[in-house]
Each structure stands twice: as C-alpha cells, then as structure tokens.
Design a protein around this motif. Structure first.
Motif, mmCIF file in Angstrom:
data_model
loop_
_atom_site.group_PDB
_atom_site.id
_atom_site.type_symbol
_atom_site.label_atom_id
_atom_site.label_comp_id
_atom_site.label_asym_id
_atom_site.label_seq_id
_atom_site.Cartn_x
_atom_site.Cartn_y
_atom_site.Cartn_z
ATOM 1 N N LEU A 189 0.531 3.711 -8.496
ATOM 2 C CA LEU A 189 -0.196 2.545 -7.983
ATOM 3 C C LEU A 189 -0.997 1.796 -9.050
ATOM 4 O O LEU A 189 -1.077 0.564 -8.996
ATOM 5 N N PRO A 190 -1.613 2.455 -10.043
ATOM 6 C CA PRO A 190 -2.335 1.694 -11.068
ATOM 7 C C PRO A 190 -1.476 0.634 -11.767
ATOM 8 O O PRO A 190 -2.026 -0.335 -12.307
ATOM 9 N N ALA A 191 -0.164 0.787 -11.737
ATOM 10 C CA ALA A 191 0.708 -0.242 -12.325
ATOM 11 C C ALA A 191 0.488 -1.581 -11.630
ATOM 12 O O ALA A 191 0.429 -2.628 -12.289
ATOM 13 N N PHE A 192 0.385 -1.561 -10.305
ATOM 14 C CA PHE A 192 0.183 -2.805 -9.559
ATOM 15 C C PHE A 192 -1.140 -3.469 -9.945
ATOM 16 O O PHE A 192 -1.219 -4.687 -10.104
ATOM 17 N N TYR A 193 -2.199 -2.663 -10.086
ATOM 18 C CA TYR A 193 -3.492 -3.228 -10.477
ATOM 19 C C TYR A 193 -3.433 -3.796 -11.894
ATOM 20 O O TYR A 193 -3.933 -4.903 -12.151
ATOM 21 N N TYR A 194 -2.842 -3.053 -12.802
ATOM 22 C CA TYR A 194 -2.721 -3.534 -14.184
ATOM 23 C C TYR A 194 -1.924 -4.840 -14.237
ATOM 24 O O TYR A 194 -2.335 -5.799 -14.908
ATOM 25 N N GLU A 243 -11.155 -3.726 -1.974
ATOM 26 C CA GLU A 243 -9.926 -2.945 -2.160
ATOM 27 C C GLU A 243 -9.782 -1.854 -1.107
ATOM 28 O O GLU A 243 -8.675 -1.523 -0.692
ATOM 29 N N THR A 244 -10.907 -1.298 -0.673
ATOM 30 C CA THR A 244 -10.846 -0.160 0.251
ATOM 31 C C THR A 244 -11.058 -0.564 1.707
ATOM 32 O O THR A 244 -11.042 0.297 2.595
ATOM 33 N N GLY A 245 -11.261 -1.856 1.942
ATOM 34 C CA GLY A 245 -11.528 -2.301 3.310
ATOM 35 C C GLY A 245 -12.875 -1.843 3.811
ATOM 36 O O GLY A 245 -13.047 -1.580 5.013
ATOM 37 N N ALA A 255 -2.989 0.417 -0.065
ATOM 38 C CA ALA A 255 -3.121 -0.510 -1.188
ATOM 39 C C ALA A 255 -1.760 -1.018 -1.649
ATOM 40 O O ALA A 255 -1.580 -2.213 -1.914
ATOM 41 N N ALA A 256 -0.788 -0.124 -1.728
ATOM 42 C CA ALA A 256 0.555 -0.533 -2.176
ATOM 43 C C ALA A 256 1.205 -1.467 -1.161
ATOM 44 O O ALA A 256 1.872 -2.440 -1.539
ATOM 45 N N HIS A 281 -2.791 -2.830 9.016
ATOM 46 C CA HIS A 281 -2.973 -3.002 7.578
ATOM 47 C C HIS A 281 -2.006 -4.061 7.055
ATOM 48 O O HIS A 281 -0.870 -4.167 7.543
ATOM 49 N N ALA A 282 -2.439 -4.815 6.055
ATOM 50 C CA ALA A 282 -1.600 -5.863 5.482
ATOM 51 C C ALA A 282 -0.281 -5.284 4.996
ATOM 52 O O ALA A 282 -0.254 -4.256 4.313
ATOM 53 N N GLY A 283 0.802 -5.933 5.367
ATOM 54 C CA GLY A 283 2.129 -5.514 4.912
ATOM 55 C C GLY A 283 2.816 -4.516 5.816
ATOM 56 O O GLY A 283 4.013 -4.273 5.678
ATOM 57 N N SER A 284 2.077 -3.927 6.766
ATOM 58 C CA SER A 284 2.662 -2.856 7.581
ATOM 59 C C SER A 284 3.759 -3.355 8.511
ATOM 60 O O SER A 284 4.764 -2.671 8.738
#
Length: 547
Positions: A189-194, A243-245, A255-256, A281-284
């Motif tokens: 997941l840190p890849a998405f943030y980066y 980020e955590t709602g 998050a993903a 949740h967004a995207g669900s």
C-alpha cells in the motif's frame, strides 16, 4: 557491464493487446520450488500470473521481496509434531539488476534497497525484481527486515510494507515507470501513497483484494504508520484523520479501495461478499470479479493431458497409477507406510487455518473410524499444509492429525508442503478435499490444479467452486450450510454431509462404476481448462482491471 535489466526490458516485443506497462507488486511469488519466497495460495497465484504473462508476451514485471529465511522449512520434532525451521537461503541464479534506491523507515532516512532480478530464461516468467535490505551499509535492524516472510512483529511488517511499496515504486520509476501499478493484496500500500505524492494519477493504480477474513485484512495504528514513513511523507493530524476516516487505525484494504482506479475480487462469490463487507467505503460498490486461476503448463502432468486428449482411459489410468506411486514413495519415506495405488486416495492439502477445517473428518469419530476400516471400499487419506509458524491453533490441529494418523495404516500427515509436494499431491490423489466454512474462502486455487491432474474435487460450495461445479458430473459438492448459523452447527451439518457423500456417492462410484468415475474425472479436466487457467486470468486483467 550494465545489466540489460537496468531498464524496463523483456526478451520479446510485447503482444499488441498487452503493450501497457504493468508493475505487479506481491509480497510472495510461487515461481519454482527452488525459489522459496512464498508461503501458499497468494504466492502460487502470483507465480502463475507471472508465468502466463510471459507466455502471452505481456508487458508486465513483478516486484517482490528476497526473503533471507523464506517462510519457514517445515520439519518434525522427535514425536513427529511440527517444528518450524529457519534456514538461510541463497540463489545463484538471481542477477543484480544494477539498481539501488533508498527509503526512509522510522527516522532512518537512508535505508538501502537493492533489486535482484529473476530473468525470464530461468523459470519462464516475466522479469521479477526482488528487493532486499540485507546489504552492507545498512544497520542490523534494517537488514533484518528481510528475514521472514510475514514476520510476526508488527513493526517489522510495517517496515516490509515500506520496502515493498515505496522501494518498489522507486525501482519501477528508475526502470522507466509504469502505466499501471497493480497491488496483489494490500501489503505494498505505501506504493500508492508514494505515487500520489509524486503526482501519479489514480488511473494508474489497480488493486486485487484476496480475503473475506477480517484477520487477513490488515489494520495498523495510524500514528505508528505516520512515524514509520508509511505515507511517503509526514502527515498532519488533519491529513491522518482524513486517511483513516476519523479513526486511529488504518485499514489497508479500505485505503487501497479508495485510492485504486479499479479493484477486483478473486471469484464471483468473493466480489459479492466483498461489496457487502466493505459497504459504505469509497470504491466498495465497484469491486468486480476476476476469478483466480493457475498455470496449466506448470501444474498439469503432460502425459495425463495427452491421454485425456486421446480419450484413452487405459493410458490415463496407467499414468495415474504411476503418479500415485510417486506420491506414495514420499508417504513411505516420511511415515513408513505403504499405500496402495488401487485404493481411493483422498488428499486435504492447503494452509492450516482454522476456517479451512483440516480436521473436519474427525468430527464424528465413530463414523470416521467406520470409513477408515471399510475393507470392501477402502480409503487412504493424506493431509499436508503449513500453519503460520506462530499460529498455535493451526499447529495444534496439525499435531492432532499427526497423533491420530501415526499408528493407522491408511492415514498420513506429510511435511514440507511447498510447490514440489503440492504437485505430487495433486497428481497422485483421486479426491481433492476442500472443507472451508462457507463464504470464508475467497477463491482457493488448489482444486483447480488438482482437477487438471484428474483429481476429483469434493468440496464446500465456496470460492471458485460455484463457477465450476456440476455436482456428480465434474465434481462432488456438499449442501450449503447457513453461513450465519453458529460455527458449531455448521461443522455438524458439513461433517454429516461429508460422511454421507463419501459413503453413498464417492466410494460406490469409484469402486462399482469405474466408467462413470472416468467420466467425472475427464469432465473435471475439461471444465477446469476451459475457464480456470491463468492465461484467461492474465488476459482478463488487461481487459478489465488495467483499462
């Protein structure tokens, strides 16, 4: 001399439908028995994907981790119970890619990450870049990040996420960048943030969610993640709560889902369960299925397939008997028991997780003992699989089975459940037993490769099975328990049906009507190849997930 893998490289011109550059991030890859960087199903799936991507000439690379001790080596204590061993691994077939990047972890701003590469000519996969911090110049703590796949220490796991995610994303950029960054589960997941920090758009991010088990969907303390460097930069309190709602914990899956352009589940049933599980949740609501699959070329015995194509039952049975003998040599070596190739052989083999119920057959001992002692229609049963090395519940089930089987001539528990033993079990079994509590197996792919080798699935109707199953025609499917009922009631219901199906359907068909048995075997082989090879899956990723 600079490695040709210093840049984005394939030993072929990518096929026209698959030109889009895809970087596929996975915590584990099951490419070959000799490369022990996998634990089980997630790795087997990722490995088959990389093999099929190569066969289809797709413009894909893999991004993974070079684990010093792998997952663990499964050995035995003096009384034959399970003993996890951790043995250092070395692979002289890996090549230094020439790339080294730096990541910031818990205030250490210069942790070195080097990328080794598995070249396509070694095992027939697309290039797979394996990251390591086990380097001179890194302190001991930084080097230890790479020790254990799925390390039990929470802070070490966060460090692993950063190395795979941010280190992996930096590597991909150094190779020339990708059109799609695909996370196989949330570990990277840190890849998405980066990437977001770098201005990379959402349209470049894809996500595959793998488990309906809440325990398998990682949550971490948001402040620890912020301190660790997980987000690629330090977030303010307001940004962190965003980020955590508003929670103090971050769900990797949530998050993903929010950050990915498209998200797939790994079976049609899993997509339905996931949409309900993450509702709100967004995207669900947009989770769609791409059912997992496995690589035919790697997993299927070639002679069995030739016999099937020729519709030669005699040749098929001769080859199957030979493959059973191959498996039984391992049974003899490990347990001292001589198994008979003419006897119906049942195998339960997968990760020893509680919901998978390795010991379901032991639920009613009177009925089970009757089944084991039947001389007119005899059975042989083999269990194999790895619990997590610190999962005392899973290890307890494994050890219970060891003690149960030790002095029974027709039961065995095998250790060393890795790719080589998995192939032996699938090729050498007559029945592939699958007993999860319903709705809790996202996909499950071991039954696919078993069917490719003429092993008939006897299964709960969960995961991929509803998309494949024609009960009594290509497999055997147990009636569905009420997934909302207490687990004790589900176990009673499923165990009763399992005994009934074995006593009244499976054994009579195998021993009394071998022609009809062969029909089921061949129908299972045909149907699994029609829809459950990773060639189909790899195509579907491009057509649906990467668009």
């Amino acid at each position: 001399m600079t490695s040709k893998y210093y840049h984005w490289y394939h030993p072929y011109k990518p096929s026209a439908p698959f030109k889009k550059k895809v970087a596929y991030f996975s915590m584990e890859f099951g490419i070959h028995q000799a490369l022990k960087i996998y634990s089980g199903g997630l790795g087997f799936l990722a490995g088959s994907h990389m093999l099929s991507a190569f066969e289809l000439k797709q413009n894909v690379i893999g991004i993974g981790m070079l684990w010093k001790y792998g997952y663990y080596d499964q050995s035995r204590n003096k009384d034959q119970t399970l003993r996890p061993d951790f043995v250092e691994k070395h692979y002289n077939f890996l090549e230094d890619s020439g790339h080294e990047v730096e990541v910031s972890i818990f205030g250490n701003t210069a942790v070195k990450v080097r990328a080794m590469v598995l070249k396509p000519e070694i095992f027939g996969s697309v290039p797979i870049y394996l990251l390591t911090t086990n380097l001179e110049g890194n302190d001991d703590l930084s080097r230890s990040i790479m020790n254990h796949l799925y390390d039990s220490n929470e802070l070490t796991r966060i460090c692993q996420n950063i190395v795979l995610g941010i280190g992996g994303a930096k590597l991909v950029q150094a190779l020339g960048g990708a059109d799609i960054y695909h996370l196989n589960e949330g570990h990277a997941l840190p890849a998405f943030y980066y990437l977001r920090n770098q201005g990379v758009g959402k349209e470049s991010m894809a996500f595959t969610t793998h488990t309906p088990e809440m325990a398998g969907n990682v949550e971490r303390d948001a402040y620890a993640l912020n301190d660790s460097g997980f987000f690629g930069r330090r977030l303010s309190e307001e940004e962190l709560m965003q980020e955590t709602g508003g929670s103090h914990r971050l769900s990797y899956t949530v998050a993903a889902l929010r950050m990915a352009n498209r998200t797939n589940a790994v079976s049609k049933l899993h997509a339905k369960v996931s949409r309900e599980m993450w509702k709100g949740h967004a995207g669900s609501s947009k989770i769609f299925p791409i059912t997992n699959a496995q690589n035919q070329k790697f997993w299927q015995d070639e002679d069995l397939q030739k016999a099937r194509k020729a519709n030669n039952i005699k040749a098929f049975q001769k080859r199957k008997a030979h493959l059973k003998q191959d498996l039984f040599r391992t049974v003899l070596d490990q347990t001292g028991k001589l198994f008979d190739p003419e006897v119906l052989t049942i195998v339960w083999a997968r990760r020893f997780a509680g919901y998978k119920r390795a010991d379901l057959l032991l639920h009613d001992m009177e009925r089970f003992e009757k089944l084991l002692s039947n001389t007119e229609r005899p059975v042989q049963i083999i269990w194999a699989g790895k619990p997590y090395p610190k999962d005392m519940g899973g290890i307890g089930v494994f050890d219970r089975l060891v003690h149960f089987t030790k002095y029974r001539h027709n039961t065995a528990v095998l250790t060393g459940y890795e790719m080589a033993l998995s192939k032996l079990l699938k090729a050498g079994s007559d029945i592939w037993l699958n007993t999860p509590r319903i709705t809790r197996e996202a996909s499950g792919t071991s039954g696919m490769t078993a069917a490719m080798n003429g092993s008939v699935n006897l299964s709960i109707n969960d995961g991929w099975v509803p998309e494949f199953a024609k009960d009594g025609k290509n497999c055997f499917v147990l009636p569905e328990a009420d997934s909302k009922s207490p687990v004790e009631e589900q176990d009673v219901f499923d165990s009763r049906n399992l005994y009934d199906w074995l006593e009244n359907k499976v054994l009579p068909l195998y021993y009394d009507t071998p022609g009809k048995w062969s029909d089921i075997v061949f129908k299972g082989m045909d149907d699994v190849l029609a829809a459950f090879t990773s060639e189909r899956m790899a195509r579907q990723y491009y057509e649906e997930l990467y668009k």
